[in-house]
Structure formats: C-alpha cells, structure tokens
Motif scaffolding. Structure first.
Motif, PDB file in Angstrom:
ATOM      1  N   UNK A 195       1.127  -1.480  -0.403  1.00 38.94           N
ATOM      2  CA  UNK A 195       0.051   0.431   0.292  1.00 38.94           C
ATOM      3  C   UNK A 195       0.817   1.726  -0.322  1.00 38.94           C
ATOM      4  N   UNK A 196       0.453   2.255  -0.327  1.00 38.58           N
ATOM      5  CA  UNK A 196       1.140   3.852  -0.061  1.00 38.58           C
ATOM      6  C   UNK A 196       0.925   4.339   0.796  1.00 38.58           C
ATOM      7  N   UNK A 197       2.035   4.815   1.192  1.00 34.63           N
ATOM      8  CA  UNK A 197       2.774   4.768   2.406  1.00 34.63           C
ATOM      9  C   UNK A 197       2.938   6.512   2.250  1.00 34.63           C
ATOM     10  N   UNK A 198       3.360   6.810   0.858  1.00 35.64           N
ATOM     11  CA  UNK A 198       3.787   8.960   0.947  1.00 35.64           C
ATOM     12  C   UNK A 198       3.383   8.918  -0.312  1.00 35.64           C
ATOM     13  N   UNK A 199       2.743   9.337  -0.742  1.00 34.18           N
ATOM     14  CA  UNK A 199       2.607   9.806  -2.086  1.00 34.18           C
ATOM     15  C   UNK A 199       3.531  11.273  -2.269  1.00 34.18           C
ATOM     16  N   UNK A 200       3.554  11.397  -3.388  1.00 30.70           N
ATOM     17  CA  UNK A 200       4.281  12.420  -3.920  1.00 30.70           C
ATOM     18  C   UNK A 200       4.020  13.342  -3.630  1.00 30.70           C
ATOM     19  N   UNK A 201       4.565  14.107  -2.387  1.00 28.54           N
ATOM     20  CA  UNK A 201       4.160  15.301  -1.679  1.00 28.54           C
ATOM     21  C   UNK A 201       5.550  15.907  -1.691  1.00 28.54           C
ATOM     22  N   UNK A 202       7.136  15.659  -2.106  1.00 25.14           N
ATOM     23  CA  UNK A 202       8.380  16.481  -2.064  1.00 25.14           C
ATOM     24  C   UNK A 202       8.167  16.956  -3.217  1.00 25.14           C
ATOM     25  N   UNK A 203       8.388  18.188  -3.307  1.00 27.51           N
ATOM     26  CA  UNK A 203       8.252  18.828  -4.625  1.00 27.51           C
ATOM     27  C   UNK A 203       9.766  18.349  -5.571  1.00 27.51           C
ATOM     28  N   UNK A 204      11.425  18.135  -4.623  1.00 27.65           N
ATOM     29  CA  UNK A 204      12.250  17.891  -5.202  1.00 27.65           C
ATOM     30  C   UNK A 204      12.507  16.740  -5.489  1.00 27.65           C
ATOM     31  N   UNK A 205      11.451  15.378  -5.400  1.00 26.04           N
ATOM     32  CA  UNK A 205      11.389  14.640  -5.028  1.00 26.04           C
ATOM     33  C   UNK A 205      10.115  14.194  -7.176  1.00 26.04           C
ATOM     34  N   UNK A 206       9.794  14.382  -8.087  1.00 28.97           N
ATOM     35  CA  UNK A 206       8.284  14.472  -8.327  1.00 28.97           C
ATOM     36  C   UNK A 206       8.096  12.868  -8.715  1.00 28.97           C
TER      37      UNK A 206
ATOM     38  N   UNK B 161      15.112  -5.136  11.751  1.00 28.11           N
ATOM     39  CA  UNK B 161      14.750  -4.057  11.329  1.00 28.11           C
ATOM     40  C   UNK B 161      13.552  -3.921  10.142  1.00 28.11           C
ATOM     41  N   UNK B 162      13.932  -5.003   9.942  1.00 31.26           N
ATOM     42  CA  UNK B 162      13.660  -5.377   8.088  1.00 31.26           C
ATOM     43  C   UNK B 162      12.292  -5.216   8.495  1.00 31.26           C
ATOM     44  N   UNK B 163      11.061  -5.243   9.321  1.00 31.46           N
ATOM     45  CA  UNK B 163       9.930  -5.391   9.479  1.00 31.46           C
ATOM     46  C   UNK B 163       9.565  -4.052   9.230  1.00 31.46           C
ATOM     47  N   UNK B 164      10.447  -2.996   9.560  1.00 28.42           N
ATOM     48  CA  UNK B 164      10.242  -1.765   9.732  1.00 28.42           C
ATOM     49  C   UNK B 164      10.627  -0.890   8.568  1.00 28.42           C
ATOM     50  N   UNK B 165      11.041  -2.008   7.637  1.00 28.53           N
ATOM     51  CA  UNK B 165      11.735  -0.863   6.761  1.00 28.53           C
ATOM     52  C   UNK B 165      10.008  -0.331   5.534  1.00 28.53           C
ATOM     53  N   UNK B 166      10.881   0.332   4.402  1.00 30.02           N
ATOM     54  CA  UNK B 166       9.662   0.703   3.981  1.00 30.02           C
ATOM     55  C   UNK B 166      10.429  -0.145   2.177  1.00 30.02           C
ATOM     56  N   UNK B 167       9.427   0.265   0.932  1.00 25.49           N
ATOM     57  CA  UNK B 167      10.194   0.019  -0.241  1.00 25.49           C
ATOM     58  C   UNK B 167      10.447   1.855  -1.030  1.00 25.49           C
ATOM     59  N   UNK B 168      10.452   1.704  -1.788  1.00 22.68           N
ATOM     60  CA  UNK B 168      10.302   2.390  -3.024  1.00 22.68           C
ATOM     61  C   UNK B 168      10.268   2.606  -4.273  1.00 22.68           C
ATOM     62  N   UNK B 169       9.606   3.105  -4.868  1.00 23.00           N
ATOM     63  CA  UNK B 169       9.065   3.030  -5.976  1.00 23.00           C
ATOM     64  C   UNK B 169       9.034   4.462  -6.859  1.00 23.00           C
ATOM     65  N   UNK B 170       9.165   4.129  -8.474  1.00 31.20           N
ATOM     66  CA  UNK B 170       9.070   5.654  -9.145  1.00 31.20           C
ATOM     67  C   UNK B 170       7.914   5.504  -9.716  1.00 31.20           C
ATOM     68  N   UNK B 171       6.953   6.468 -10.383  1.00 34.65           N
ATOM     69  CA  UNK B 171       5.655   6.617 -11.210  1.00 34.65           C
ATOM     70  C   UNK B 171       6.778   7.146 -12.430  1.00 34.65           C
TER      71      UNK B 171
END
Length: 315
Positions: free
Chosen positions: A223-234, A282-292
């Motif tokens: 599931x998306x945890x954080x949308x693309x809200x940071x201007x420098x990383x669109x 700590x792996x369970x507390x990690x997040x994933x990174x994707x790119x639109x």
C-alpha cells in the motif's frame, strides 16, 4: 517438463468468432469489466522477466540478480530495469561508490514462446544476453535526462540520474517475447494517495513460483505509505513494506477504482528511516521505494536518453 499455456496471438485474425469474445458479448458491461480485470490479475505473474548480471568475462555475478519488464514502444521492445542494477553502484539517491564494478551484460530470462498459427504456446525457459556497454565502453542504456555530479563515476564514463532509478535497453527484434509478458499499455497517470493498493511483480532472490525452468513471478501486495508530496522528488513513491533482493526493476501496478491493475512504474528497493547497516530485526520496519513513470516515460514526458549523449552534451 514445463507445461504450456496456449493463448491467442495479439495480432491474430480468426475466421470464426473467438469463443471468449462470444462469452463476453453475452455479459453485462459490469460483468465484462469484472471478468477482464480478473483475467489481467491472473496474468500478472507473467509480466516480469528475471535478470542476472554478467561480468566482462560473461560469468554470472554472484548475488547480482534482479527483475525487469518488457514494453512495446514505437514498434520496438524495450527492457526496463533499475539504474543501480546495470551500474552496480546503488540507487541514485543512495549511491555506494566503494570499488569499481564489472557489469557488462544482463542475462534476460523469459517464458519460451512458440507460434502455432493464430496462437502462442507459452512455457519453458528462453534467455538472451543483452550487452550493457558498446565497443567504446559507453553505456547502451537510456536513463533520466537530469543528472547529478559524481566525479568518480563521471571519470569512468557513467552519468548518474538525479532522482529516478530506471533505465531501458532496446531488445533485438528476433527475440520472441510472449503476449502475456509484453506490456503494451501506457504508464498510468493515477495520482497515488496514501492507502492505495499496488502490486510489485518480480523474482525475490531470483525465485520463480513455478521453478527455474518455467518462469512465473511472485506478486507482492503493498500500500502507498506516502504519495509524491516532496517537490524535489516528483516521481518517487514510498510504500509500506519492502520487496527483497532480486525485486529491483520489477513492474509496479496500481489498482484503479474498477479493480483493474494499471502499469504504474518500477520498484527500486528497500529504504530505512534510520542510518547505518540494516539489522535483521529491523527489516519489518523498513519501507519500499517505487517510481511513477508516466511523467518521465509517458506520451508527454521527456523520455529517457542515452547516457553517452549526456556525456557529449556536457563536454
């Protein structure tokens, strides 16, 4: 022996009505949409290819496996994967330049496909060694036009993307890719919101669900945890859990309101809010990174460009 899946070729012309099309014609629009969505969901495991990095001697690099996907663009097939997969130096936002890498080719594993008239028989294993560098040592891949300064890598002919961990390489027209694997759709422009469902399709640790001789990728739900809200990383998207090594380069699908998986982008890897080496607990507390990818690789985007062209432009 691998089992065969027989499906109609995408450009097939039938002399009599296709039974499946006749079946759909007897259903309501809502039923048709639901059936087609379920069919696409069932075939998600075929949309990724398995990759193995090779050194300049043509030998497999231990632990250097990854995922990718093949997309039809302008009548040509292109392999998509991550920049850090082909370079070996980590994602652009998390570079690790410690010693020189020797990555000269990708071994691409796909489902073997045989043409049988208007149908395809899919099953078994086929492979292709795709070079990463030309005869002068310049990368053959295409990448994000914007770049960041990295003198150590620039000195050996590598340009580092500013943000987006993606590359694509043209595949030879003689190499057959099944219709279940070849993606023809545009990258979705759905604006992701926190909580939206996505699917990541790839090969964790090189694992295939149907065994090494008959490729079927694993489909992870996130599931998306954080949308693309940071201007420098669109283009960047954070999801609520990581994949595993071997998933880098996997296609990412986002689910629309009608229950259809839409090609959205690419999975890059694990990120961790803390610093230092990631510990097992700590792996369970990690997040994933994707790119639109719609804003970069879509119809109205700037597209990916040759790394060699970036070098010449800056010279």
């Amino acid at each position: 022996m691998a089992s065969k899946h027989v499906v109609p070729s995408p450009d097939a012309v039938f002399s009599s009505p296709d039974p499946f099309e006749e079946f759909l014609a007897r259903r309501t629009p809502e039923e048709r949409a639901s059936i087609l969505a379920r069919q696409k969901q069932a075939n998600l495991g075929y949309t990724a290819v398995r990759l193995q990095c090779l050194d300049s001697a043509g030998q497999e690099i231990r632990g250097a496996y990854a995922s990718g996907f093949v997309r039809l663009e302008g009548g040509k097939n292109f392999l998509y994967t991550c920049w850090h997969v082909v370079s070996g130096y980590g994602a652009p936002l998390r570079l690790a330049v410690k010693h020189r890498q020797d990555r000269a080719a990708l071994r691409v594993f796909v489902q073997l496909v045989e043409k049988r008239g208007a149908y395809e028989a899919i099953g078994g294993l086929d492979q292709l060694d795709l070079p990463l560098l030309d005869s002068t040592g310049l990368p053959l891949w295409l990448q994000e036009p914007d770049e960041q300064e990295q003198p150590d890598l620039n000195a050996i002919g590598l340009r580092v993307p500013r943000n987006v961990d993606v590359v694509k390489l043209e595949m030879p027209s003689s190499f057959a890719v099944s219709s279940l694997t070849l993606l023809r759709e545009e990258f979705s422009s759905i604006g992701p919101l926190a909580g939206d469902r996505i699917s990541v399709v790839g090969y964790p640790h090189g694992y295939s669900a149907d065994g090494e001789d008959d490729l079927t990728a694993v489909v992870l739900t996130r599931n998306v945890a954080a949308g693309m809200t940071r201007q420098g990383l669109p283009h960047r998207l954070i999801v609520d859990g990581p994949g595993t090594p071997g998933m880098s380069g996997a296609p990412v699908f986002i689910w629309d309101q009608q229950g259809h998986p839409r090609l959205f982008g690419i999975y890059s890897g694990i990120i961790h809010p803390g610093t230092g080496r990631l510990q097992h607990h700590e792996y369970a507390a990690s997040l994933g990174e994707c790119f639109r990818l719609c804003n970069l690789c879509g119809e109205n985007g700037p597209g990916l460009v040759a790394s060699g062209a970036l070098r010449r432009r800056s010279a």
